[in-house]
Design a protein around this motif. Structure first.
Motif, PDB file in Angstrom:
ATOM      1  N   LEU A 135       0.832  -1.185  -0.073  1.00 47.60           N
ATOM      2  CA  LEU A 135       0.139  -0.095   0.057  1.00 47.60           C
ATOM      3  C   LEU A 135       0.785   1.346   0.062  1.00 47.60           C
ATOM      4  CD1 LEU A 135      -3.330  -1.068   2.078  1.00 47.60           C
ATOM      5  CD2 LEU A 135      -2.707  -1.099  -0.242  1.00 47.60           C
ATOM      6  N   PRO A 136       2.061   1.161   0.527  1.00 51.74           N
ATOM      7  CA  PRO A 136       2.918   2.449   0.467  1.00 51.74           C
ATOM      8  C   PRO A 136       2.961   2.702  -1.000  1.00 51.74           C
ATOM      9  CG  PRO A 136       3.807   1.191   1.917  1.00 51.74           C
ATOM     10  CD  PRO A 136       2.778   0.320   1.463  1.00 51.74           C
ATOM     11  N   GLN A 137       3.240   1.945  -1.697  1.00 50.91           N
ATOM     12  CA  GLN A 137       3.567   2.227  -3.190  1.00 50.91           C
ATOM     13  C   GLN A 137       2.327   2.396  -3.888  1.00 50.91           C
ATOM     14  OE1 GLN A 137       6.027   1.814  -4.965  1.00 50.91           O
ATOM     15  NE2 GLN A 137       5.061   2.098  -7.007  1.00 50.91           N
ATOM     16  N   ARG A 138       1.035   1.907  -3.402  1.00 51.35           N
ATOM     17  CA  ARG A 138      -0.180   2.586  -4.023  1.00 51.35           C
ATOM     18  C   ARG A 138      -0.311   4.039  -3.507  1.00 51.35           C
ATOM     19  NH1 ARG A 138      -5.544   2.696  -3.923  1.00 51.35           N
ATOM     20  NH2 ARG A 138      -6.603   1.370  -5.600  1.00 51.35           N
ATOM     21  N   ALA A 139      -0.027   4.500  -2.384  1.00 51.14           N
ATOM     22  CA  ALA A 139      -0.171   5.856  -1.696  1.00 51.14           C
ATOM     23  C   ALA A 139       0.692   6.737  -2.710  1.00 51.14           C
ATOM     24  CB  ALA A 139      -0.016   5.728  -0.302  1.00 51.14           C
ATOM     25  N   ALA A 140       2.013   6.401  -3.115  1.00 50.37           N
ATOM     26  CA  ALA A 140       2.811   6.987  -3.754  1.00 50.37           C
ATOM     27  C   ALA A 140       2.061   7.420  -5.029  1.00 50.37           C
ATOM     28  CB  ALA A 140       3.932   6.294  -4.110  1.00 50.37           C
ATOM     29  N   GLU A 141       1.741   6.413  -5.731  1.00 49.83           N
ATOM     30  CA  GLU A 141       0.899   6.717  -7.071  1.00 49.83           C
ATOM     31  C   GLU A 141      -0.483   7.450  -6.918  1.00 49.83           C
ATOM     32  OE1 GLU A 141       2.599   2.178  -8.444  1.00 49.83           O
ATOM     33  OE2 GLU A 141       0.445   2.502  -8.379  1.00 49.83           O
ATOM     34  N   ALA A 142      -1.126   7.078  -6.011  1.00 48.34           N
ATOM     35  CA  ALA A 142      -2.573   7.878  -6.050  1.00 48.34           C
ATOM     36  C   ALA A 142      -1.974   9.452  -5.354  1.00 48.34           C
ATOM     37  CB  ALA A 142      -3.136   7.250  -4.752  1.00 48.34           C
ATOM     38  N   GLY A 143      -1.043   9.533  -4.529  1.00 48.02           N
ATOM     39  CA  GLY A 143      -0.825  10.962  -4.279  1.00 48.02           C
ATOM     40  C   GLY A 143      -0.303  11.669  -5.254  1.00 48.02           C
ATOM     41  N   SER A 144       0.588  11.023  -6.416  1.00 40.60           N
ATOM     42  CA  SER A 144       1.278  11.874  -7.423  1.00 40.60           C
ATOM     43  C   SER A 144       0.255  12.087  -8.235  1.00 40.60           C
ATOM     44  CB  SER A 144       2.284  11.274  -8.150  1.00 40.60           C
ATOM     45  OG  SER A 144       2.817   9.928  -7.842  1.00 40.60           O
ATOM     46  N   TYR A 145      -0.785  11.511  -8.577  1.00 46.45           N
ATOM     47  CA  TYR A 145      -2.032  11.566  -9.458  1.00 46.45           C
ATOM     48  C   TYR A 145      -2.948  12.722  -8.800  1.00 46.45           C
ATOM     49  CZ  TYR A 145      -6.266  11.077 -11.777  1.00 46.45           C
ATOM     50  OH  TYR A 145      -7.476  11.381 -12.631  1.00 46.45           O
ATOM     51  N   LEU A 146      -3.036  12.609  -7.374  1.00 45.45           N
ATOM     52  CA  LEU A 146      -3.994  13.781  -6.740  1.00 45.45           C
ATOM     53  C   LEU A 146      -3.188  15.144  -6.820  1.00 45.45           C
ATOM     54  CD1 LEU A 146      -6.121  14.886  -4.855  1.00 45.45           C
ATOM     55  CD2 LEU A 146      -5.064  13.748  -2.936  1.00 45.45           C
ATOM     56  N   ILE A 147      -2.039  15.086  -6.539  1.00 46.29           N
ATOM     57  CA  ILE A 147      -1.234  16.370  -6.749  1.00 46.29           C
ATOM     58  C   ILE A 147      -1.101  16.827  -7.909  1.00 46.29           C
ATOM     59  CG2 ILE A 147       1.097  17.466  -6.118  1.00 46.29           C
ATOM     60  CD1 ILE A 147       1.547  15.566  -3.760  1.00 46.29           C
ATOM     61  N   SER A 148      -0.856  16.066  -9.112  1.00 44.72           N
ATOM     62  CA  SER A 148      -0.874  16.583 -10.496  1.00 44.72           C
ATOM     63  C   SER A 148      -2.285  17.069 -10.850  1.00 44.72           C
ATOM     64  CB  SER A 148      -0.255  15.587 -11.470  1.00 44.72           C
ATOM     65  OG  SER A 148      -0.795  14.612 -11.454  1.00 44.72           O
ATOM     66  N   GLU A 149      -3.390  16.295 -10.626  1.00 45.56           N
ATOM     67  CA  GLU A 149      -4.478  16.883 -10.911  1.00 45.56           C
ATOM     68  C   GLU A 149      -4.951  18.348 -10.166  1.00 45.56           C
ATOM     69  OE1 GLU A 149      -7.227  15.405 -13.068  1.00 45.56           O
ATOM     70  OE2 GLU A 149      -5.003  14.933 -13.638  1.00 45.56           O
ATOM     71  N   LEU A 150      -4.648  18.228  -8.876  1.00 44.58           N
ATOM     72  CA  LEU A 150      -4.784  19.361  -8.163  1.00 44.58           C
ATOM     73  C   LEU A 150      -4.162  20.652  -8.848  1.00 44.58           C
ATOM     74  CD1 LEU A 150      -4.778  18.439  -4.498  1.00 44.58           C
ATOM     75  CD2 LEU A 150      -6.714  19.263  -5.647  1.00 44.58           C
ATOM     76  N   ARG A 151      -2.930  20.387  -9.091  1.00 47.02           N
ATOM     77  CA  ARG A 151      -1.873  21.517  -9.657  1.00 47.02           C
ATOM     78  C   ARG A 151      -2.456  21.872 -11.075  1.00 47.02           C
ATOM     79  NH1 ARG A 151       3.947  19.265  -7.740  1.00 47.02           N
ATOM     80  NH2 ARG A 151       3.580  20.273  -5.534  1.00 47.02           N
ATOM     81  N   ALA A 152      -2.899  20.882 -11.798  1.00 47.30           N
ATOM     82  CA  ALA A 152      -3.316  21.123 -13.352  1.00 47.30           C
ATOM     83  C   ALA A 152      -4.851  21.727 -13.212  1.00 47.30           C
ATOM     84  CB  ALA A 152      -3.640  19.793 -13.856  1.00 47.30           C
ATOM     85  N   LYS A 153      -5.625  21.495 -12.367  1.00 44.31           N
ATOM     86  CA  LYS A 153      -7.058  22.191 -12.431  1.00 44.31           C
ATOM     87  C   LYS A 153      -7.084  23.443 -11.682  1.00 44.31           C
ATOM     88  CE  LYS A 153      -8.848  18.691 -14.482  1.00 44.31           C
ATOM     89  NZ  LYS A 153      -8.685  17.448 -14.130  1.00 44.31           N
ATOM     90  N   LEU A 154      -5.816  23.857 -10.551  1.00 44.68           N
ATOM     91  CA  LEU A 154      -5.857  24.907  -9.883  1.00 44.68           C
ATOM     92  C   LEU A 154      -4.967  25.958 -10.389  1.00 44.68           C
ATOM     93  CD1 LEU A 154      -5.931  23.353  -6.414  1.00 44.68           C
ATOM     94  CD2 LEU A 154      -7.999  24.640  -7.674  1.00 44.68           C
ATOM     95  N   GLU A 155      -4.256  25.549 -11.322  1.00 39.37           N
ATOM     96  CA  GLU A 155      -3.311  26.499 -11.973  1.00 39.37           C
ATOM     97  C   GLU A 155      -4.126  27.806 -12.334  1.00 39.37           C
ATOM     98  OE1 GLU A 155      -1.122  24.919 -15.321  1.00 39.37           O
ATOM     99  OE2 GLU A 155      -0.111  26.933 -15.494  1.00 39.37           O
TER     100      GLU A 155
END
Ligand code: PLP
Length: 401
Positions: free
Chosen positions: A305-325
């Motif tokens: 699950l740490p690996q899963r959290a890493a992947e889900a986390g990068s997706y969450l952060i990149s989506e937020l950055r893209a949508k809130l830019e």
């Protein structure tokens, strides 16, 4: 009592008002979802403040708990507790630590770490050292010693006199550490991502220099992993991101998937500092609590699950950055794995309640930061839904400034 009071207000009258509670009563949970007593459904992006890392009512942990409830609840630490030994072995096999003390909460885990560090210096090395260096904006708990360790004035108001021997310095400032060290320094204690303080990750270089400095001066390094541990940051423990090994690290929140339990995990050399009678806790590491810890670690490690959290986390952060830019209300999006902060230009309290209105649960980290802490099994669809709600709320904010 007045007849005109509502039932809810009457019920709240029986509690000391230590929390500014939202007027929502959550009564059922499953995975990433919660339901209130009115039947309204919420997507949970706070996980009881980084506690329900496996989601609500995780099946395998629940089965381990129910099985243990049928067998034995409590005996006392005067007896061997096989679940406690197994849980400790799982922790040491999967970390840099060698020996574990179980507590019931995060603050108690940090109390144990502080006591262990002082006692090691004073009873094993006989050097009389007691001082603990901590950092501004840190959070280490609410007991007298841990609120003293906390680098925020607001948690200390009205509780004087506080225990002696704590020093606070700016975070990520190695020169400040050097200046603060004295022949009385027993330990440096820090979070590698200041969580309550606003989601501030420590710099790689700072942490590596700090670890080297501590080692060269015989100062113990204590890492508070209470919010960052158990896979949340994309590694099982956040110190793994920094290539260091703390002498002691502390756990609680995600350790029991919602069952109250904490732990201080120490390196071999600290073992002899705590002999029989030096520290203890009636409830620390009961058969029930450690059945839950075992099942939680087995699932987190076994299912990667740490690996899963890493992947889900990068997706969450990149989506937020893209949508809130380009949103002028948003100053920064930062985090590591699934501990994420959206720093805004003004207080975000109203966004938290607006999000609740729309069925999304998030919290603050300091006045201006929205903190997101979904469970480690959060799906892409759930992330998309949370990002959509937050983007809409934050664009309303942007148009109102
Ligand atoms: C929550 C927290 C604590 C305190 O844990 P309790 O279980 O509330 O006592 C300590 N340190 C950090 C980093 C935390 O997030």
């Amino acid at each position: 009592m007045s007849e005109t009071k509502t039932a809810a207000a009457d019920a709240a009258q029986s509690l000391l008002p230590t929390y500014g509670r939202f007027p929502i009563a959550l009564v059922k949970g499953e995975g990433s979802w919660l339901w209130d007593d009115q039947g309204k459904q919420y997507l949970d992006f706070m996980s009881g403040i980084a506690v329900t890392n496996l989601g609500h009512a995780p099946r395998k942990v629940k089965e381990a708990l129910v099985k243990q409830l049928d067998e034995l609840w409590h005996v006392s630490n005067l007896f061997r507790i096989p679940n406690q030994e197994d849980a400790a072995r799982l922790l040491t096999e999967n970390s840099c630590g060698d020996a574990v003390f179980f507590s019931n909460s995060g603050a108690e885990a940090n109390e144990a770490a502080i006591k262990l560090a002082r006692r090691y210096q004073q009873k094993v090395l006989n050097n009389g050292r007691y001082e603990i260096i901590t950092f501004e904006q840190s959070f280490h708990g609410r007991t007298l010693a841990t609120l003293t360790a906390t680098g925020q004035e607001k948690v200390k108001e009205g509780f004087a006199p506080l225990p002696e021997g704590f020093k606070y310095i700016p975070y990520n400032d190695i020169e400040a550490v050097k200046a603060a060290i004295s022949d009385k320094t027993a330990a440096v204690m820090l979070e590698l991502i200041q969580a309550e303080g606003g989601i501030f990750p420590a710099d790689q270089k700072f942490v590596q220099e700090l670890a080297q400095l501590c080692e060269s001066k015989g100062i113990l390094l204590i890492v508070d992993e209470i919010q960052t541990g158990m896979g949340r940051t994309g590694k099982l423990f956040s110190y793994e991101h920094y290539g260091i090994e703390p002498d002691i690290f502390t756990l609680a929140k995600g350790l029991g998937s919602g069952f109250p339990v904490g732990a201080a995990v120490a390196k071999e050399k600290l073992r002899e500092a705590f002999g029989p009678g030096s520290h203890g806790s009636t409830f620390g590491g009961t058969p029930i609590a450690t059945a839950v810890v075992k099942a939680t670690i087995e699932e987190i490690v076994g299912d990667q699950l740490p690996q899963r959290a890493a992947e889900a986390g990068s997706y969450l952060i990149s989506e937020l950055r893209a949508k809130l830019e380009g949103n002028p209300f948003v100053k920064d999006v930062r985090g590591l794995g699934l501990i994420v902060g959206i720093e805004c230009a003004a207080p975000v309290a109203s966004i938290i309640t607006d999000a609740q209105e729309r069925g999304l649960l998030v919290i603050t980290a300091g006045p201006n930061v929205i903190r997101l802490l979904p469970n480690l099994l959060v799906t892409t669809e759930e992330i998309d839904s949370a990002v959509k709600t937050l983007t809409e709320l934050l664009s309303n904010k942007a148009s109102s400034i």
